[in-house]
Design an enzyme around this catalytic site. Structure first.
Site, mmCIF file in Angstrom:
data_model
loop_
_atom_site.group_PDB
_atom_site.id
_atom_site.type_symbol
_atom_site.label_atom_id
_atom_site.label_comp_id
_atom_site.label_asym_id
_atom_site.label_seq_id
_atom_site.Cartn_x
_atom_site.Cartn_y
_atom_site.Cartn_z
ATOM 1 N N GLU A 37 -0.253 -1.433 3.261
ATOM 2 C CA GLU A 37 -1.305 -1.560 2.253
ATOM 3 C C GLU A 37 -1.317 -2.941 1.601
ATOM 4 O O GLU A 37 -2.363 -3.506 1.343
ATOM 5 C CB GLU A 37 -1.169 -0.476 1.185
ATOM 6 C CG GLU A 37 -1.462 0.935 1.688
ATOM 7 C CD GLU A 37 -2.891 1.090 2.206
ATOM 8 O OE1 GLU A 37 -3.760 0.262 1.864
ATOM 9 O OE2 GLU A 37 -3.125 2.036 2.965
ATOM 10 N N TYR A 120 -6.167 0.413 -6.321
ATOM 11 C CA TYR A 120 -6.372 0.882 -4.951
ATOM 12 C C TYR A 120 -5.050 1.180 -4.248
ATOM 13 O O TYR A 120 -4.855 2.254 -3.668
ATOM 14 C CB TYR A 120 -7.166 -0.128 -4.098
ATOM 15 C CG TYR A 120 -6.975 0.182 -2.638
ATOM 16 C CD1 TYR A 120 -7.636 1.256 -2.066
ATOM 17 C CD2 TYR A 120 -6.049 -0.511 -1.867
ATOM 18 C CE1 TYR A 120 -7.407 1.624 -0.743
ATOM 19 C CE2 TYR A 120 -5.810 -0.161 -0.557
ATOM 20 C CZ TYR A 120 -6.492 0.898 0.000
ATOM 21 O OH TYR A 120 -6.245 1.275 1.283
ATOM 22 N N ASP A 138 -11.615 1.563 -2.043
ATOM 23 C CA ASP A 138 -11.541 0.208 -1.505
ATOM 24 C C ASP A 138 -12.950 -0.264 -1.153
ATOM 25 O O ASP A 138 -13.934 0.428 -1.398
ATOM 26 C CB ASP A 138 -10.631 0.175 -0.271
ATOM 27 C CG ASP A 138 -11.350 0.721 0.939
ATOM 28 O OD1 ASP A 138 -12.118 1.684 0.773
ATOM 29 O OD2 ASP A 138 -11.162 0.197 2.040
#
Length: 289
Positions: A37, A120, A138
Site C-alpha cells: 500500500e 486511505y 482511493d
DNA sequence: CACTCGTGGTA
DNA sequence: TTACCAAGAGT
C-alpha cells in the site's frame, strides 16, 4: 442486508476479472499488505511489483527492516519516486517493533498514527489485511462513485465529506473488503480516467454518468504538475547520485548533476531536513545510517 | 485548502 | 511533444 445495488454485479465481475497480484494472495500477511500500500501510493502496479518482491525477500518482517540503516531502505526503493515513503516504511517498521510487539496493528486509529499512513492506507490495511469494515476511498473508488452514482466524469480535486458519506453508505455489512477491492479494480481496469471501457462494465446499465450522456468535466481546470526544472527533479538527481554510489560521495559529485547553485543547495538542505541525506563531518554526503 | 513531494508510461 | 495520469500524505 445492504442497500447497495452495485455490490453484487461488481463483486461478481471481480471474481472473474481480478488481476493476480502478490499482495492479494493468501500468503500475503499484514506486513506485505502494508508494504504494498505504501509503494502503490501514486505509483503504478507495474513499477511496484519488482521492488515489492525484492523488499519482502530481504525484509520479510518489520523487525528485519527495523534492524537496518534507513539508507538501505532508501537504496532498495530505487526509482519508485517519493523516496520519503522508503523512510516512512523504515520508521513504521521501528514503530511496529517498539510499540506493537513487531506486529502490524489491525486498528484503524493505530494505523493512522504510523508515519506515511493516512486515511486511505489505514483503511486499506485494516480492511484487506484484517478483514475490517472500512471505506477504502482511493482515486479509483472516487472516480467510479463519481460516475456511477453522482453522474460526473471526475470527482472533486480534494476528497469531500459528501464522498466519504456516499462511500460509507455503500459499505456492505458483510465482506466489505471484497467490495472495496472490487470497486478499486473496476476503476483500475474498466472505469479508467482516460477512456473508460463502458462496454465491459458490469454496472453500465445503472451508471448515472453514462445514462446522462457522459457529460464532460465542468469543474475548475486540474493543474498539470510540471517537473522539468523543479526542486523535485533536482532532489531526484541528487538522491540518485547517493543511491548509485557504494558509500559517501564528495560534494562535487552532487554539484555535477545540477547547474543552478541556489536551487541545488535548497534541494540538498531539504533532503537533509527530510532525513534522506546525511551530511558528514568531512564535507561529504551519504544515505542515512 | 493549495501546494509539495518522483518517476516513467501513454495518447 | 506536451500533458495527463498512477492503490496519497503532510504541511
Amino acid at each position: 442486508m445492504t442497500t447497495n445495488p452495485y455490490a453484487a454485479p461488481i463483486v461478481d465481475w471481480y471474481a472473474t476479472h481480478q488481476r493476480d497480484l502478490p499482495w492479494r494472495r493468501p500468503d500475503a500477511g499484514p506486513w506485505a499488505v502494508l508494504v504494498s500500500e505504501i509503494m502503490l501510493q501514486q505509483t503504478p502496479v507495474a513499477r511496484v511489483l519488482p521492488v515489492y518482491h525484492e523488499w519482502l525477500a530481504r525484509w520479510p518482517s518489520p523487525a528485519d527492516l527495523a534492524k537496518e540503516p534507513a539508507g538501505e531502505a532508501v537504496r532498495m526503493w530505487g526509482r519508485l519516486g517519493y523516496p520519503r515513503r522508503a523512510l516512512n516504511l523504515h520508521r513504521i517498521a521501528q514503530a511496529v517493533v517498539e510499540r506493537h510487539g513487531g506486529r502490524v496493528p489491525d486498528d484503524h486509529g493505530r494505523l493512522l498514527e504510523l508515519p506515511g499512513v493516512g486515511s486511505y492506507t489505514a483503511a486499506a490495511v485494516a480492511s484487506f489485511a484484517f478483514g475490517g469494515r472500512h471505506s477504502v476511498l482511493d482515486t479509483n473508488v472516487r472516480r467510479v462513485l463519481a460516475r456511477l452514482v453522482s453522474g460526473e466524469e471526475f470527482p472533486p480535486k480534494a476528497t469531500t465529506s459528501a464522498e466519504r458519506r456516499l462511500a460509507d453508505s455503500l459499505l456492505p455489512d458483510e465482506d466489505a473488503p471484497t467490495w472495496g477491492v472490487a470497486v478499486m479494480e473496476l476503476g483500475a481496469l474498466v472505469c479508467t480516467a482516460r477512456s473508460p471501457r463502458c462496454a465491459d462494465c458490469p454496472v453500465a446499465e445503472r451508471c448515472a454518468w453514462r445514462l446522462a450522456g457522459k457529460p464532460g468535466y465542468d469543474g475548475p481546470p486540474r493543474r498539470g504538475q510540471r517537473y522539468a526544472g523543479t526542486d523535485r527533479q533536482c532532489r531526484g538527481r541528487l538522491l540518485a547520485v547517493l543511491r548509485n554510489a557504494d558509500g559517501p560521495v564528495p560534494k562535487a559529485a552532487l554539484d555535477a548533476v545540477w547547474d543552478e547553485p541556489v536551487q541545488r543547495e535548497r534541494a540538498l538542505d531539504a533532503l537533509i531536513a527530510d532525513g534522506l541525506v546525511d551530511p558528514l563531518d568531512d564535507g561529504g554526503y551519504a544515505l542515512p545510517g
